[in-house]
Design a protein around this motif. Structure first.
Motif, short mmCIF file in Angstrom:
data_model
loop_
_atom_site.label_atom_id
_atom_site.label_comp_id
_atom_site.label_asym_id
_atom_site.label_seq_id
_atom_site.Cartn_x
_atom_site.Cartn_y
_atom_site.Cartn_z
N SER A 154 0.82 -1.22 0.00
CA SER A 154 0.00 0.00 0.00
C SER A 154 0.85 1.27 0.00
O SER A 154 0.35 2.34 -0.37
N SER A 157 3.59 3.15 -5.27
CA SER A 157 2.79 4.07 -6.10
C SER A 157 1.73 3.37 -6.95
O SER A 157 0.74 3.98 -7.33
N LYS A 158 1.95 2.10 -7.28
CA LYS A 158 0.96 1.37 -8.09
C LYS A 158 1.06 -0.11 -7.77
O LYS A 158 2.16 -0.64 -7.57
N ALA A 232 -4.95 3.55 4.18
CA ALA A 232 -5.76 4.70 3.75
C ALA A 232 -4.88 5.78 3.13
O ALA A 232 -5.21 6.34 2.07
N ALA A 233 -3.76 6.08 3.76
CA ALA A 233 -2.86 7.12 3.25
C ALA A 233 -2.23 6.69 1.93
O ALA A 233 -2.15 7.47 0.98
N GLY A 234 -1.76 5.44 1.87
CA GLY A 234 -1.09 4.96 0.66
C GLY A 234 -2.01 4.85 -0.53
O GLY A 234 -1.60 5.14 -1.66
N ARG A 235 -3.25 4.47 -0.29
CA ARG A 235 -4.19 4.27 -1.39
C ARG A 235 -5.10 5.48 -1.62
O ARG A 235 -5.91 5.47 -2.56
N GLY A 236 -4.99 6.49 -0.79
CA GLY A 236 -5.83 7.67 -0.96
C GLY A 236 -7.29 7.39 -0.70
O GLY A 236 -8.19 7.93 -1.38
N LEU A 237 -7.57 6.54 0.29
CA LEU A 237 -8.94 6.15 0.63
C LEU A 237 -9.35 6.76 1.96
O LEU A 237 -8.49 7.00 2.83
N ASP A 263 -4.58 -1.46 -8.30
CA ASP A 263 -4.80 -0.63 -9.48
C ASP A 263 -5.10 -1.38 -10.76
O ASP A 263 -5.91 -0.92 -11.57
#
Length: 403
Positions: A154, A157-158, A232-237, A263
């Motif tokens: 997570s 970047s992808k 949450a931070a790594g995936r922008g959720l 992704d």
């Protein structure tokens, strides 16, 4: 049945109780412990462990400059007796080495791991964040990416998933065994003499107090909160969305992508091609920006423009503006000094030319008779019986003061 010659815990329960909190697929961890105990798989010997610790850092680099770093087996801080395992300390060293390798343009973590122990996990994700500031890091999931491995991925970047992989299992656990009933059936009662309710809690054969269970739950919740926040931070959720998914489930690739946990579904070859294309595009944009910046530097200075550009690439706009100002000031000072030199040379030339001009010849005057009028004047005519009263000049009469 063949038994292991290497001393190991003899039950899955012993593995769990001695190793504390895990972020791992519990079914896989239990199966591995049982296979070790009954000899179906051979534990790594002390000599093999030492050899693993002393081995050189290695990773493969593709023709396009992507470093492939494997994350396989149970993740633990130190080298493990599991036949296939991943030391998080060694993984950190490998990431650090790849990020400083001039041949590496990007890093791909190739993951097949059920997760592992939480000890060392925070240091690993912090190291990943530092490395990601120098080189882009992505993840490819070959089959398993569960728990601690999901936590790690997570932060990249992808995330690419193989179409039969399993992803997720967000959360952590620990096991606390109360064997007091078993001991009692055998006629044994264990008394724990300690300085507090929690001191000595969980000793074999002793009842586990509720306070000890509450403390264990608090510890697990604390680590779980860190896990959820990292995903949450790594995936922008939103954190609430991750908490709803953090119940220990494993997701299919399609479910993971739909939930925003990953992704793309692809093969490793497709993932590497996509990564290389992305790196090429970013480098092309960066090169265009640097060329534009270089042109600005060249316009600022003539002969030293190139040196100025080389010295200031990658700096902030404020730093560059200050450097430009300093260059302008230095140039003005050079021009002022040159003007002063030119002025001094001109003054010297004037003095030199002045010295060559001959001095004018001295002028001689004709002696004047007493009472004679100055040049240009004539005496006024005399009248009978009157004294001279004045002089005329150019036909005009100048009266003299009468006494």
């Amino acid at each position: 049945m063949e038994t292991n010659e290497v001393p190991i815990p003899d039950t899955p329960e012993c593995v769990a109780s001695h190793c504390g909190v895990w972020a791992c697929r519990s079914d896989i961890l239990t199966a591995l412990a049982r296979q070790l105990a009954d000899g179906r798989i051979q534990a790594v010997s002390r000599e093999e462990l030492q050899a693993k610790r002393e081995a050189e850092i290695e990773y493969e680099v593709t023709a396009s400059g992507i470093a492939l770093i494997p994350v396989r087996g149970v993740m633990q801080r130190a080298e493990s007796k599991f036949p296939e395992s991943c030391s998080t300390v060694r993984l950190r060293r490998t990431l650090r080495a790849a990020s400083k390798d001039p041949a590496v343009r990007g890093v791909m973590l190739v993951i097949d791991s059920p997760g592992g122990h939480v000890n060392g996990q925070m240091e690993l994700v912090e190291e990943l964040a530092k490395v990601s500031s120098r080189v882009e890091v992505r993840s490819y999931v070959e089959y398993l990416c569960c728990s601690a491995a999901c936590w790690l991925a997570s932060g990249t970047s992808k995330i690419y998933l193989q179409n039969l992989s399993e992803y997720g299992n967000i959360g952590c656990f620990c096991a606390v065994y109360d064997e007091s009933g078993k001991y009692e059936r055998e006629g044994v009662k264990v008394h724990v003499i300690s300085t507090g309710e929690l001191k000595g809690a969980g000793l074999p054969g002793s009842p586990v107090p509720e306070a000890a269970l509450a403390e264990a739950q608090k510890r697990v919740d604390l680590i779980g909160a860190e896990f959820n926040a990292a995903v949450a931070a790594g995936r922008g959720l939103p954190l609430e969305a991750v908490e709803a998914l953090a119940d220990g489930r494993c997701f299919t690739p399609a479910e993971a992508v739909a939930a925003g946990l990953a992704d793309q579904i692809s093969t490793l070859e497709e993932a590497l091609e996509d990564f290389a294309d992305s790196v090429n595009q970013k480098e092309a944009v960066k090169m265009a920006e640097e060329n534009k910046q270089l042109e600005g530097f060249k316009a600022l200075a003539d002969s030293d423009g190139y040196e100025f550009a080389c010295a200031h690439f990658g700096k902030s706009e404020t730093e560059i503006d200050l450097a430009r100002r300093d260059v302008k000031i230095a140039r003005l000072e050079e021009e002022n000094a040159q003007l002063r030199q030119d002025l001094a040379a001109a003054n010297g030339r004037i003095a030199e030319l002045s010295a060559r001009i001959p001095a004018p010849a001295p002028q001689t005057e004709t002696p004047k008779a007493p009472g004679a009028a100055p040049a240009g004047f004539q005496a006024a005519p005399e009248r009978a019986g009157e004294a001279k009263q004045g002089l005329t000049y150019n036909g005009k009469f100048a009266k003299a003061n009468k006494k």
